[in-house]
Design a protein around this motif. Sequence first.
Motif, PDB file in Angstrom:
ATOM      1  N   TRP A  73      39.922  51.896  43.356  1.00 19.00           N
ATOM      2  CA  TRP A  73      40.305  51.993  44.763  1.00 19.00           C
ATOM      3  C   TRP A  73      40.518  53.452  45.159  1.00 19.00           C
ATOM      4  CZ3 TRP A  73      41.798  48.349  41.336  1.00 19.00           C
ATOM      5  CH2 TRP A  73      41.655  47.010  41.705  1.00 19.00           C
TER       6      TRP A  73
ATOM      7  N   ASN B  73      46.277  41.349  41.306  1.00 14.11           N
ATOM      8  CA  ASN B  73      45.643  40.047  41.530  1.00 14.11           C
ATOM      9  C   ASN B  73      44.178  39.998  41.093  1.00 14.11           C
ATOM     10  OD1 ASN B  73      48.010  39.002  42.646  1.00 14.11           O
ATOM     11  ND2 ASN B  73      47.466  39.664  44.725  1.00 14.11           N
ATOM     12  N   MET B  74      43.676  41.059  40.514  1.00 16.04           N
ATOM     13  CA  MET B  74      42.273  41.127  40.111  1.00 16.04           C
ATOM     14  C   MET B  74      41.974  40.084  39.022  1.00 16.04           C
ATOM     15  SD  MET B  74      40.361  44.622  38.910  1.00 16.04           S
ATOM     16  CE  MET B  74      38.682  44.974  39.414  1.00 16.04           C
TER      17      MET B  74
ATOM     18  N   ASN C 237      48.939  48.037  49.116  1.00 16.15           N
ATOM     19  CA  ASN C 237      47.884  47.018  49.137  1.00 16.15           C
ATOM     20  C   ASN C 237      46.971  47.130  47.921  1.00 16.15           C
ATOM     21  OD1 ASN C 237      48.781  45.927  51.558  1.00 16.15           O
ATOM     22  ND2 ASN C 237      47.445  47.225  52.808  1.00 16.15           N
ATOM     23  N   ALA C 238      46.631  48.374  47.553  1.00 16.18           N
ATOM     24  CA  ALA C 238      45.753  48.571  46.393  1.00 16.18           C
ATOM     25  C   ALA C 238      46.434  48.101  45.110  1.00 16.18           C
ATOM     26  CB  ALA C 238      45.359  50.042  46.280  1.00 16.18           C
TER      27      ALA C 238
ATOM     28  N   ILE D 161      48.753  45.746  44.822  1.00 18.45           N
ATOM     29  CA  ILE D 161      48.757  44.283  44.835  1.00 18.45           C
ATOM     30  C   ILE D 161      47.366  43.734  44.525  1.00 18.45           C
ATOM     31  CG2 ILE D 161      49.010  42.256  46.322  1.00 18.45           C
ATOM     32  CD1 ILE D 161      51.638  43.405  45.324  1.00 18.45           C
ATOM     33  N   ASN D 162      46.328  44.324  45.114  1.00 21.36           N
ATOM     34  CA  ASN D 162      44.956  43.877  44.831  1.00 21.36           C
ATOM     35  C   ASN D 162      44.598  44.047  43.354  1.00 21.36           C
ATOM     36  OD1 ASN D 162      44.449  43.113  47.471  1.00 21.36           O
ATOM     37  ND2 ASN D 162      43.603  45.106  48.047  1.00 21.36           N
ATOM     38  N   ALA D 163      45.076  45.145  42.765  1.00 19.65           N
ATOM     39  CA  ALA D 163      44.819  45.373  41.340  1.00 19.65           C
ATOM     40  C   ALA D 163      45.517  44.307  40.493  1.00 19.65           C
ATOM     41  CB  ALA D 163      45.282  46.765  40.943  1.00 19.65           C
TER      42      ALA D 163
ATOM     43  N   ASP E 280      36.349  40.151  37.266  1.00 24.55           N
ATOM     44  CA  ASP E 280      36.221  41.363  38.088  1.00 24.55           C
ATOM     45  C   ASP E 280      36.721  42.584  37.320  1.00 24.55           C
ATOM     46  OD1 ASP E 280      35.108  39.988  40.188  1.00 24.55           O
ATOM     47  OD2 ASP E 280      36.968  39.823  41.337  1.00 24.55           O
ATOM     48  N   TYR E 281      37.764  42.405  36.533  1.00 16.72           N
ATOM     49  CA  TYR E 281      38.294  43.524  35.735  1.00 16.72           C
ATOM     50  C   TYR E 281      37.248  43.991  34.726  1.00 16.72           C
ATOM     51  CZ  TYR E 281      41.537  46.400  33.066  1.00 16.72           C
ATOM     52  OH  TYR E 281      42.157  47.468  32.458  1.00 16.72           O
TER      53      TYR E 281
END
Length: 382
Positions: free
Chosen positions: A329, A348-349, A341-342, A344-346, A353-354
Amino acid sequence: MFCEKYTLKILVTADYFYPSIRASGPIRSLVNFVQKFSPIHELFVLTRDRDPNASEAYPDIVAKQWNEVLGIQARYVSPSENLGQVIRETIRSVGPDTIYMNSLMSPLTRSVLRFACRQGTATPDLLLAVRGELSPGALAIKPIRKRIFLQSGKVLGLFKGVRFQASSADEVRFIEHWFPDNKIHTAMDIPSEVIGQPKTRPSGDCRFVFNSRIAPIKNLEIAISAFESLNASHRGFEGILEIHGSPTDQEYLVKILRLLGRCGSHGRHCGPYRHDQIWDILGDASFSILPSRGENFAHAIYESAAAGVPFLISDRTPWTAAAHNGCGWVIDPDDLDGWKNAIINAINMSHDDYLRASEKCIEAAREMQSRAHHQHEALFLS
């Protein structure tokens, strides 16, 4: 690869060199440069005999004479020595074809430039690696002193005939602003040879690792504020911010530790580390984070990519394209909501996707490494 007839005698000057553990990226770049090119060129290093803010010299290093380290000769200058005299004696005894200066603002660089200015056209080729010091973020720190040096140095002719090394297209523009008449060559820092394999997402807590100098330009405050806010507003928040690195000064470290304390168990200060420990640190990390206000190359991001660890970075580094290509990000350094936000997105990855992001990181690291080697092979033949 160089032909034998192009072998050069190169004197490298830098404030800090091996075995420093506190000076971060520039040291790693120089060590990598020495290891890559010492079989090709005859290299000498002139540097200080101690780490930043250290009262004691490096152990097992003898000041005021040449030491054999990493297969080359290094001269470590003690605080009691007259720097101008050491510069004169070293240049005359080594007789270099090129003097490779690292850091525009270094006292060693200033002494070399003054010596060269007095000598005139009989001096060796002068190559100066700016190392990010002309970026707006860097110039904003102690700006008056830096601008006085730049402006007075130009008036006195200290930079006449000096070739500049830029590590990125952005840095080319920063150098051109101050030195429009000088030659500029682009060659990014030489990264480590170590490149791992794509990794699966680590189990347990989601660890975000900061692995760089603890300095104002790194903008750690925004990352800490993001973790503090998320811990307060998200029940069961799983993120942990780990800070690894050496401080530029104790006063700033105290400030960072005070802010980090507000994160409770979600913030950890892990202290300095030896460079060979970074692979173990990143091996257990979920993500790395660098909200810097300006980076020349960003070894911390390269190491994260080489370890297959996706990253959260500011838009002030040369790695934004890699991040947009799937490595992580990119966030404005002052956008607190963007960092939250980044993060939290990380967290929840998904595992799939990881793994894809980790694969992209390894690809980006290999591409950067190859490009850096080719650029440096041309740098000293320009």
